[in-house]
Scaffold this motif. Sequence first.
Motif, mmCIF file in Angstrom:
data_model
loop_
_atom_site.group_PDB
_atom_site.id
_atom_site.type_symbol
_atom_site.label_atom_id
_atom_site.label_comp_id
_atom_site.label_asym_id
_atom_site.label_seq_id
_atom_site.Cartn_x
_atom_site.Cartn_y
_atom_site.Cartn_z
ATOM 1 N N ARG A 258 0.835 -1.208 0.000
ATOM 2 C CA ARG A 258 0.000 0.000 0.000
ATOM 3 C C ARG A 258 0.865 1.252 0.000
ATOM 4 N NH1 ARG A 258 -5.390 -0.220 3.052
ATOM 5 N NH2 ARG A 258 -4.537 1.647 4.022
ATOM 6 N N GLY B 128 -0.402 2.319 -3.260
ATOM 7 C CA GLY B 128 -1.713 2.848 -2.894
ATOM 8 C C GLY B 128 -2.753 1.748 -2.853
ATOM 9 N N ASP B 129 -3.879 1.951 -3.549
ATOM 10 C CA ASP B 129 -5.008 1.038 -3.425
ATOM 11 C C ASP B 129 -4.963 -0.175 -4.347
ATOM 12 O OD1 ASP B 129 -6.110 2.362 -1.382
ATOM 13 O OD2 ASP B 129 -7.471 3.587 -2.605
#
Length: 754
Positions: free
Chosen positions: A552, A556-557
Amino acid sequence: MVQGVGFRPFVYRLAQELGIGGYVLNSGAGVVVEAEGAARSIDILLERLRCDAPPLAVIASISVADIAPRGHQGFSIVESDLQTDDFGQVSPDVAICSDCRREILDPGDRRYRYPFTTCTNCGPRFTIIRSLPFDRATTTMAAFQMCARCDAEYRRPADRRFHAEGNACAQCGPGVALVAAGGEVPAAFTRMAAPVLTDVTRLLREGAIVAIRGLGGFHLACDATSDAAVGLLRRRKRRPEKPLALMVRDEFVAARIADISGAERKLMAGREHPIVTVPRKDRSVISNAVAPGSNTVGLMLPYTPLHVLLFDEGLEALVMTSGNISEEPIAASNAEALDRLGNVADWFLLHDREIHIPIDDSVAHLIDGQPRVTRRARSYAPQALDLGTPVTEILACGAELKNTFCLTKDRSAILSPHIGDLSNYETLTTFERLLGHLRKLHRITPQAVAHDLHPLYISTRYAKQCGLPAVGVQHHHAHIASCMAENGVRERVIGVAMDGTGFGLDGRIWGGEFFAGDLGHFDRVAHLRYVPLAGGDAAIREPWRVAISYWRDAFGDRPLALPVQQARRQLVETMLDRRFNVVDTSSCGRLFDAVASMLGVRHEVTFEAQAAIELESIADRSLDDEGYPVVIDDSADPWQIDFRPAIHHIMLERDAHIASARFHNTVAAMIVEVCSRIRATRGLDRVCLSGGVFQNVLLTERTVARLRKRQFDVMLHSAVPCNDGGISLGQAVIANERILRGDIDVPCHPRSDR
Ligand code: ZN
Ligand code: ZN
Ligand code: FE
């Protein structure tokens, strides 16, 4: 170290030869010789004391004073002088010597097949000593009255067994007994050991698990070639995957199991006989269950006569793992073993030479061509380390895992043997008992106590309730100081601590640290960028949780494919989102865990550093490049080392063997780059490497080679572990430094006149 090593008879023979009068005696402080004779003879004596000393003797210093002639007639060995407050050393236990080995295998010798044969050059020392000086009466051998022949050997200065305190034979010494699980300690032991050992060999061949009482405690033994026996031992000992050490008959068997270099063979066969971690051959007779997932195996050679005789019955390789369940202390007394190991072993091979101080096997490996001890115990401890300068008497309590403590006196540090994981009651009991014993042996009254900054460590809590001035020492400063002390360095250095877990000055978890400083003070110049970790200890057992954090952080996502239930991942992600039960860490150990999980190598572990060990095992060692890009932001204070670009590249790599090798190269290149920038700004070119990550042979060898290429002066650990087993030494020297600088007030300062 001159007691129990045949030093007095050596001096006696020298004096006879040179026509010198006087005497020699053991005092608590060392050996005292009064010598009277021609000046030329005295000169030769002094010269030969240094050059021709017995193999096990270690002479730290010789001081000489002239006195008026007393008219000595002849030379004598005087009985021990007990009335001294000076500092004496305790000899560690020594592996069986070649003379004793020859005797027990010679049908014509009176000690043929006697398993407690020893002499002044070998055998038990520290494990059987109740108090100093080392004399029969102060050891557990006091229970055995020597027969006339043993006594004659013990009294004859020319004999190899002159004052061999453990001297024994089949007429007068300890014996053995074989007892089934559920049985009791027998009333009598037999000195006719051969038939008993034959039975034990047969049981082992049939697949039984036998608890064998050795030098420092019990081993759990089984046939290392049998998948069934090894599997059974693992289930009963509750040790699913952690590598099991092997004892092998000789170096020829060892060479069939592993690729062993000359230096490794020398380490295995030396006076310490540690377990040596060596590269395992792809195909051998050894069960794969011995060290699953690892490309190394821990081997040791038989180090007591009992072991030699067992293997003489035709056995080749036995699993010989500590007689305990999971991480508890090793069982050492007969009754304790029958009680605690009754559900693990089928049979118990007992003996009646009591073990006063239990001790585990030591573990070592070769890095950069030199032996590096990773578990310092049997035959290394409690040999004192010379600090080169007088110090205050201090107790340092160490960290939590792989705990050791350290006591200082005069100019020496006595590092305790490996105690274990200081998170259960049994281990704390061992800690306290060993501390009491070593304090008594060396007559040490600590003036201050040093401890880790982690508030929840049992060692920290123990230190704070001691009633002594307490000195908190940052974990990685202690690692670096330990490396400095071992190498006799006091000047400012670049300290590189690559480690698992250590409490930081900012309350976060440190472990990827670059310091500039000395024993008194350090600057944290750079560290791995903090990454939030969810779930504290659970993250250490489950590298997939760590992988989610680093993923993450880098992507990130974007979802990461992991073989973990959706609900469990969701929980971790929610914790990270809400920063609930989340800690920030700069740990290098966790970075290794994250990469191991991302590459699909290991998602859950059953022992410390398992993921990193498996990641190192799969690396393609032929690939020696600069690795992946890493960003070092030296505009921040401390500098931030950002691995996100490397993580991006790792996820694009198709082959995990290549990715692992490049990742190792990346970490090595990063260390060299950061050190170069520190040198450019601070003018330091000596680098101390410490922390548990440096047990990684591939990483350490690459780092050292590249630092040297850039003309850095590189210091590594050797006799002291780079892992948390070395922390207590670092704490002690830092506490001493702070006392010297007047930061901490103690009642009693070191005696600087000596
Ligand atoms: Zn011997
Ligand atoms: Zn005897
Ligand atoms: Fe550490």
